[in-house]
Design an enzyme around this catalytic site. Structure first.
Site, PDB file in Angstrom:
ATOM      1  N   LYS A   3      37.584  75.042  63.335  1.00  0.00           N
ATOM      2  CA  LYS A   3      36.476  73.932  63.741  1.00  0.00           C
ATOM      3  C   LYS A   3      36.045  73.312  64.921  1.00  0.00           C
ATOM      4  CE  LYS A   3      32.093  71.806  62.645  1.00  0.00           C
ATOM      5  NZ  LYS A   3      30.815  71.378  61.570  1.00  0.00           N
ATOM      6  N   GLY A  29      27.322  73.782  68.475  1.00  0.00           N
ATOM      7  CA  GLY A  29      26.562  72.233  68.989  1.00  0.00           C
ATOM      8  C   GLY A  29      28.000  71.135  69.954  1.00  0.00           C
ATOM      9  N   GLY A  30      26.913  70.457  69.787  1.00  0.00           N
ATOM     10  CA  GLY A  30      27.714  69.206  70.102  1.00  0.00           C
ATOM     11  C   GLY A  30      28.694  68.914  69.039  1.00  0.00           C
ATOM     12  N   GLY A  39      31.057  70.417  68.267  1.00  0.00           N
ATOM     13  CA  GLY A  39      31.791  71.534  68.862  1.00  0.00           C
ATOM     14  C   GLY A  39      31.513  73.378  68.245  1.00  0.00           C
ATOM     15  N   ASP A  61      25.745  62.849  56.774  1.00  0.00           N
ATOM     16  CA  ASP A  61      24.916  63.612  58.080  1.00  0.00           C
ATOM     17  C   ASP A  61      24.547  65.001  56.244  1.00  0.00           C
ATOM     18  OD1 ASP A  61      23.690  65.110  59.883  1.00  0.00           O
ATOM     19  OD2 ASP A  61      25.444  65.842  60.118  1.00  0.00           O
ATOM     20  N   VAL A 115      32.215  76.251  65.970  1.00  0.00           N
ATOM     21  CA  VAL A 115      33.283  77.051  65.202  1.00  0.00           C
ATOM     22  C   VAL A 115      33.151  78.120  65.381  1.00  0.00           C
ATOM     23  CG1 VAL A 115      32.905  76.882  62.797  1.00  0.00           C
ATOM     24  CG2 VAL A 115      31.472  75.676  64.199  1.00  0.00           C
ATOM     25  N   GLY A 164      28.929  79.846  65.741  1.00  0.00           N
ATOM     26  CA  GLY A 164      28.622  79.033  65.796  1.00  0.00           C
ATOM     27  C   GLY A 164      28.758  78.071  66.911  1.00  0.00           C
TER      28      GLY A 164
END
Length: 844
Positions: A42, A22-23, A25, A135, A27, A20
């Site tokens: 990651k 995202g912002g 980084g 988070d 994975v 996957g």
């Protein structure tokens, strides 16, 4: 970059596949060649590690996180850098994250609580070491097939600490659009949402949101933009869990209320205490379920339980529709009544613009997992023959299908007020469905040739665009009743599959009328009334509607819907400011007749609540709205009336909760909710909050008269009477028939030192309106109070109270009454309210 990484080696880690991005980084799954184990790599995004201060702080945090040794925390093996590429090596966990696990469906109570306790236990270990996660969200909690829970990404949120964020990031600290949330918007605590410093109590709030999601299948705070979500987090009250599922221990709601308190000081102060309370409820749940043969065998900690969904959290139209229902997203409940209820709800409410992003700024699909929340919009029928004499079918036939489907307690239907704007327009049904925030949309057309009608109809899944059902129905124009019933029953039969017993559909015992001519007159009347309410406010359209309804009743005196519609037409004359007391009398007679013929007519019963209030029968109004709440829990009008009654009782928090429910049921009610919540914030002296609410409404309807009216009253309370006068005059210039707000203008004119102009606003029409309305009567009393005409002030205050306005907290703080609060008559009236409310509480 990602493709180039596959097969490459970073130190002793060989990249196998991309998992996957995202912002934060990208994975990857990788193999640790030294130890022969699978790991997760990651690779951090360069923009997060380019600033030296950020990187060093993150390295310290990551080292702390890597020192955490707990069965519910994903182990960090190392933080590395190779040729400027920063990456983390961590434990690989076989399973699904909570976002994937829930997928819009509530989990079994034991499963949800087991996961919740394990998450809280992980956070307790971290907090003990001074590490805050920042988070916690569904995507950061992994669950194995056996129920073992692991919390991911400790330390990563530190990179986005707003105190050191660059100035260009300050305006969007959640960065949800990029997938790099500093406390993802849905889960962020209010202090995170407003950009303040956070401590460990933010993790407690986010965990409460996570537990709520697992129990209900959706989030407590929702919106179509990150701004709307932030606003909901800071101000909205979530729907109670017991309204979604029946197996909720009352103690659990109390626990979540405390965990998700807006003020950090009102929350649990230690995650350990939150965990222990959750664990106690888990023990009660497993005891009640008989999971352990001997209660002494129940462990002190929640053990992993194979995760399962709540039974019956499923969703017909054959296999296709059942599949659609199971995966339905975005199915927000909505109003089911077709006519406006009062001057408060009759104003058109704008739906989000077509340019707005459809998906909320969340991580999981929208759906509350409840079988009671399937939503549909019926678009106006397109007139393919372009026959002007048949044009009334366009709106009225759709309106009739809406009315019929509204009888299904388990289905939520967008009201006629929201679909009328599409009449005569070329409409993309999927886009319309997105704008209306529904799971399905019915798009239909008709061709009239002589006395024959051919209707073609399609039911579309808004998310996928898939045709769920389509049909061509031929009928005689004389048999329009059967045609409408055919369409409605085809939809209802499909959507009422697998309904729980307590939400069984409420269906009429027989057809509305067997007289085709009467039914056509009724449809023509609905068409005229729709033009009046939603387009013109022209007296001639109201007159035409009444003539058609009267003709329908003449043809079939037992036609309940026609009696109800006739009553609604007369009531709306009063609501729109040009009717008289005789209109209300006629409306009441027609509603009573309609209810004798069909006691379940929701529209008539809701209108009657306001008639009860106009007669001073508040207890009767209360009793009826409570019955309606139980029978029609998804009707937005019911919650509007409940919120109004709570406001009139001075119970502000309960009123705010009801108006919040309105918005959850139908996001298109934002305008109505905004000015109703703003007026309560005004009572509480929360002027900034009131203006923020009004800004939310004005973003959709900048010229809405009531948005401007209550903005003016905030100006007045802040001491800027001149600005208030200017704004109210602007409203009345555009809406000269809104006599009900003239007393407010009189109040502001008096405060600005112009009593003569204030008296000019108090006309006979104002007095006539005030004599039947709880709010206008109080506003008129306040105007007289400022004009120092005390006898008239107390006369109208007593009238307002007799009409059900018992808002004593506001009466005792409203600056308009400052000079008269020492008058014995004021004290006597306040004592009367107190006594009446005490008597009600003792008998309830």
């Amino acid at each position: 970059m990602a493709a180039e990484m596959i097969g490459s080696t970073l130190l002793n880690y060989t990249i196998v596949e991309k998992l996957g991005a995202g912002g934060q980084g990208t994975v990857y799954r990788a193999t640790d060649e030294k130890l022969g184990r699978t790991v997760v790599i990651k690779v951090l995004a360069p923009e997060l590690t380019s600033r030296e201060a950020n990187l060093k702080r993150f390295e310290r945090e990551a080292r702390l996180a890597s020192s955490l040794d707990h069965p519910n925390i994903c182990t960090i093996y190392g933080l590395h850098e190779v040729d400027g590429l920063h990456f983390i090596a961590m434990q690989h966990i076989e399973g699904r994250n909570v976002r994937q696990l829930v997928a819009g469906r509530p989990l079994e109570l034991q499963s949800a609580l087991s996961i919740a306790v394990q998450v809280a236990d992980a956070l307790a270990a971290a907090h003990a070491r001074g590490i805050i996660h920042r988070d916690i969200k569904a995507g950061n909690v992994m669950v194995t097939d056996k129920g073992l829970t692991k919390v991911l990404d400790f330390g990563l949120a530190k990179l986005l600490d707003e105190r050191d964020a660059t100035r260009e990031h300050k305006s969007d600290i959640h960065l949800t659009e990029m997938g790099v949330p500093y406390g993802t918007a849905t889960y962020a605590a209010p202090e995170q949402a407003s950009g303040q410093r956070v401590d460990h109590r933010a993790d407690i709030f986010s965990t409460g949101v996570l537990v709520y999601e697992m129990l209900t299948g959706t989030w407590p705070f929702q919106g179509k933009t990150s701004v709307e979500v932030r606003y909901a987090v800071m101000y909205d009250t979530p729907q109670r869990i017991a309204e979604v599922r029946a197996d909720t221990p009352p103690r659990l709601q109390e626990i979540l209320d405390r965990a998700m308190a807006k003020d950090p000081d009102q929350r649990y102060q230690r995650i350990d205490d939150f965990r222990d309370d959750l664990r106690a409820v888990w023990r009660e749940a497993v005891t009640a379920a008989g999971t352990f043969d001997d209660t002494s065998e129940i462990p002190g900690a929640a053990i992993p339980i194979v995760p399962r969904h709540q039974k019956g959290a499923g969703g017909g139209f054959g296999r296709t529709v059942r599949r659609w229902l199971r995966g339905l997203s975005g199915a927000d409940p909505a109003p089911t009544s077709s006519f406006p209820l009062s001057s408060q709800t009759s104003r058109a409410t704008a739906t989000p613009s077509a340019s707005s992003p459809q998906m909320s700024y969340h991580e999981t699909s929208q759906g509350d997992g409840s079988s009671a929340n399937k939503s549909i919009a019926i678009l106006p029928f397109r007139n393919l023959s372009n026959d002007p004499d048949a044009s009334f079918y366009e709106f009225s036939l759709a309106d009739a299908v809406i009315t019929e489907l509204a009888r299904l307690r388990s289905l939520v239907v967008r009201p006629s007020s929201l679909i009328v704007k599409y009449q005569g327009q070329e409409v993309d049904p999927i886009q319309a469905g997105r704008d209306l925030s529904v799971g399905a949309v019915l798009s239909s057309s008709f061709l009239r040739v002589g006395e024959r009608l051919r209707v073609t109809t399609q039911l579309l899944d808004v998310q996928s665009g898939e045709i769920l059902w389509s049909d061509r129905i031929d009928a005689s124009a004389q048999d329009i009743i059967a045609l409408q019933d055919n369409i409605a029953s085809r939809i209802a039969d499909g959507l009422s599959v697998e309904q729980a017993q307590d939400v069984a559909p409420v269906v009429a015992s027989g057809p509305a009328t067997s007289n085709a001519e009467a039914y056509e007159e009724y449809l023509r009347g609905r068409d005229c009334h729709g033009k009046f309410i939603y387009h013109t406010l022209a007296r001639e359209d109201s007159d035409s509607a009444i003539k058609h309804f009267e003709r329908a009743i003449e043809l079939d005196p037992r036609f309940a819907l026609a009696h109800c519609a006739l009553g609604g037409a007369h009531a709306n004359r009063v609501i729109k400011g040009f009717g008289g007391t005789e209109d209300y009398e006629i409306a009441e007679d027609e509603f009573n007749t309609a209810l004798k013929l069909d006691p379940q007519l929701l529209e008539a019963r809701m209108h009657m609540v306001f008639i009860f209030l106009s007669r001073g029968e508040k207890d009767k109004a209360r009793a009826e709205i409570e019955r309606l709440r139980k029978e029609a829990p998804n009707d937005v009008g019911v919650h509007f009336i409940r919120g109004t009654l709570y406001r009139l009782d001075g119970q502000y928090e309960r009123a705010l909760e009801e108006f919040g429910r309105m918005l959850r049921l139908n996001p298109a009610e934002r305008v109505v909710v905004s000015y109703n919540r703003a007026r309560i914030f005004r009572y509480q002296g929360r002027y900034d909050d009131a203006l923020l609410e009004l800004d939310q409404g004005a973003a959709l309807e900048p010229d809405h008269p009531l948005i401007k009216t209550f903005r003016a009253m905030v100006f007045y309370l802040r001491g800027n009477s001149d600005a208030a006068v200017e704004l109210l005059r602007e409203v009345l210039d555009k809406h000269p028939r809104m006599d009900g707000i003239r007393p407010l203008l009189a109040v502001c004119l008096s405060a600005s030192g112009d009593p003569a102009a204030a008296r000019e606003q108090i006309t006979e029409r104002v007095a006539e309106s005030a004599s039947a309305d709880h709010d206008i009567a109080y506003w008129l009393a306040s105007a007289y109070a400022l004009l120092e005409e005390s006898d008239l002030a107390f006369e109208w205050l007593e009238r307002a109270i007799s009409l059900g306005n018992e808002n004593r907290p506001w009466f005792e703080t409203d600056p308009s009454w400052q000079k008269l609060r020492g008058d014995p008559r004021f004290e006597s009236l306040m004592h009367r309210i107190e006594k009446q409310q005490l008597e009600r509480s003792n008998t309830s």
